[in-house]
Scaffold this active site. Structure first.
Site, PDB file in Angstrom:
ATOM      1  N   HIS A 165       0.806  -1.228   0.000  1.00 24.53           N
ATOM      2  CA  HIS A 165       0.000   0.000   0.000  1.00 24.53           C
ATOM      3  C   HIS A 165       0.842   1.283   0.000  1.00 24.53           C
ATOM      4  O   HIS A 165       0.537   2.241   0.705  1.00 24.53           O
ATOM      5  CB  HIS A 165      -0.960  -0.007   1.183  1.00 24.53           C
ATOM      6  CG  HIS A 165      -2.035  -1.046   1.082  1.00 24.53           C
ATOM      7  ND1 HIS A 165      -2.507  -1.530  -0.121  1.00 24.53           N
ATOM      8  CD2 HIS A 165      -2.740  -1.705   2.042  1.00 24.53           C
ATOM      9  CE1 HIS A 165      -3.453  -2.432   0.112  1.00 24.53           C
ATOM     10  NE2 HIS A 165      -3.614  -2.560   1.391  1.00 24.53           N
ATOM     11  N   HIS A 223     -10.006   1.647   0.730  1.00 26.05           N
ATOM     12  CA  HIS A 223      -9.831   0.482   1.608  1.00 26.05           C
ATOM     13  C   HIS A 223     -10.891   0.417   2.711  1.00 26.05           C
ATOM     14  O   HIS A 223     -10.592   0.080   3.855  1.00 26.05           O
ATOM     15  CB  HIS A 223      -8.431   0.520   2.223  1.00 26.05           C
ATOM     16  CG  HIS A 223      -7.883  -0.807   2.634  1.00 26.05           C
ATOM     17  ND1 HIS A 223      -8.391  -1.533   3.684  1.00 26.05           N
ATOM     18  CD2 HIS A 223      -6.873  -1.543   2.125  1.00 26.05           C
ATOM     19  CE1 HIS A 223      -7.707  -2.649   3.833  1.00 26.05           C
ATOM     20  NE2 HIS A 223      -6.770  -2.691   2.880  1.00 26.05           N
ATOM     21  N   GLU A 243     -11.702  -3.870  -2.729  1.00 23.43           N
ATOM     22  CA  GLU A 243     -10.764  -2.844  -3.174  1.00 23.43           C
ATOM     23  C   GLU A 243     -10.554  -2.913  -4.680  1.00 23.43           C
ATOM     24  O   GLU A 243      -9.840  -3.770  -5.186  1.00 23.43           O
ATOM     25  CB  GLU A 243      -9.424  -3.024  -2.461  1.00 23.43           C
ATOM     26  CG  GLU A 243      -9.510  -3.089  -0.947  1.00 23.43           C
ATOM     27  CD  GLU A 243      -8.250  -3.668  -0.336  1.00 23.43           C
ATOM     28  OE1 GLU A 243      -7.146  -3.208  -0.703  1.00 23.43           O
ATOM     29  OE2 GLU A 243      -8.363  -4.599   0.489  1.00 23.43           O
TER      30      GLU A 243
END
Length: 358
Positions: free
Chosen positions: A109, A183, A319
């Protein structure tokens, strides 16, 4: 029909003495979203059920101080690169770039100080049919090891029908890689977990992963596996099936490769239904994949401050994104962004039960 509105309130002091705001988008017809300038976080999303009873359907944290600590990306706008880059390394135009490792020897991420830790600049707009808040962030060249200065714009919007959306654009002054996602952790029902939820994913293939969450290779057919969600399936029943991939992750933490990956075309990716069918959410996207994460590592450490404990399988993330480790996989859809080009993505969360006759 009521006019949608956008309203700002202070939320608290973020790291480095920056002030965070909370923007509330109200459809005027029952759906309300709360977005933080810190991390682009979707703090709350309240949606009525078929009887008109409103409920907060995303898992959140109580206050700014809680979001400023390490947490599993609750509601965050993730970047510069969502999901994993193997060993935190990729080569672009002959130059190798290294991203800080923050997940089992890999970069996750965007690294430990990704976009989820930044305070974004915000402006709002109200119209006759929708209200929106636009967040802007400048990521300098070399930020978390990524090449190129990147300017990102993310617009959250809520229209009078109750559709919530996120439009992202990005531009760079040097070739780089970009993969953005939202998210949020969803739970549409009244149960403490999502095991009774029904999930459908519009994909014929998914990416098996190694024990560290890195794709093993080419997409595999979902047919004959617990990853076959081409028809609505109850999660509890899927998780009970014997499967090495499922057992290793403790549930889903995999990317499905969506059908019809025409660049920029909006199509349905997934449909999530509460156990009593009182709420239904469809996810539509222009992205080629969707990472389904079933909250396997939630352990009760976090609460929302209103009595809800975020425990294992307490919520599910859907996601929308490009495929993990794409910078190292020439066969995957490219995540390379070059100067003079603009990255554009759109994701919508629709609630068809609000428009169905009751």
């Amino acid at each position: 029909m009521p006019r949608p509105t956008a309203h700002r309130t202070p939320f608290g002091s973020a790291p480095e003495d920056a002030e965070a705001d909370l923007w509330t988008l109200d459809s005027g017809t029952g759906v309300r979203a709360e977005v933080l300038t810190y991390g682009g976080i979707l703090h709350r999303l309240s949606v009525p059920d078929v009887r008109g009873r409103s409920r907060q359907i995303v898992r959140s944290l109580p206050a700014m101080d809680d979001y400023a600590k390490d947490h599993p990306y609750f509601g965050a706008l993730v970047g510069r690169y969502a999901n994993r880059i193997a060993h935190g390394s990729f080569t672009l135009d002959g130059t190798t770039h290294r991203i800080p490792l923050n997940d089992r020897g890999h970069a996750l991420h965007g690294g430990p100080e990704g976009f989820h830790t930044r305070v974004w600049a915000a402006t709002a707009q109200e119209g006759d049919t929708a209200a929106s808040v636009t967040l802007r962030l400048h990521s300098p060249d070399g930020d978390m090891g990524f090449p190129g200065a990147l300017d990102v714009c993310a617009t959250y919007a809520l229209d009078a029908s109750g559709t919530f959306s996120l439009d992202c654009t990005a531009a760079t002054d040097r070739a780089t890689v970009v993969n953005l996602t939202q998210h949020a952790y969803f739970n549409l029902g009244d149960d403490a977990d999502i095991l009774g939820h029904t999930l459908e994913v519009d994909a014929d293939h998914y990416l098996p992963v190694d024990p560290e969450g890195i794709p093993e290779g080419d997409p595999a057919e979902v047919r004959g596996t617990p990853f076959d969600l081409r028809e609505p399936r109850v999660l509890r029943e899927r998780f009970a099936l014997p499967n090495e991939q499922l057992a290793a992750a403790g549930g889903y933490d995999h990317c499905w490769v969506l059908r019809d990956p025409a660049p920029g075309r909006l199509r349905r990716a997934a449909r999530l239904t509460a156990p009593d069918a009182s709420r239904v959410m469809e996810v539509w996207t222009t992205e080629p994949g969707i990472q389904v994460y079933s909250g396997n590592l939630l352990d009760g450490t976090f609460t929302d401050g209103e009595g809800r404990v975020h425990d294992r399988h307490g919520a599910v993330c859907l996601e929308t994104q490009h495929l993990p480790d794409s910078p190292n996989r020439p066969g995957y859809p490219s995540t390379v962004l070059r100067p003079g080009r603009t990255l554009r993505t759109r994701t919508e969360w629709r609630f068809p039960h609000l428009r169905a006759p009751h």
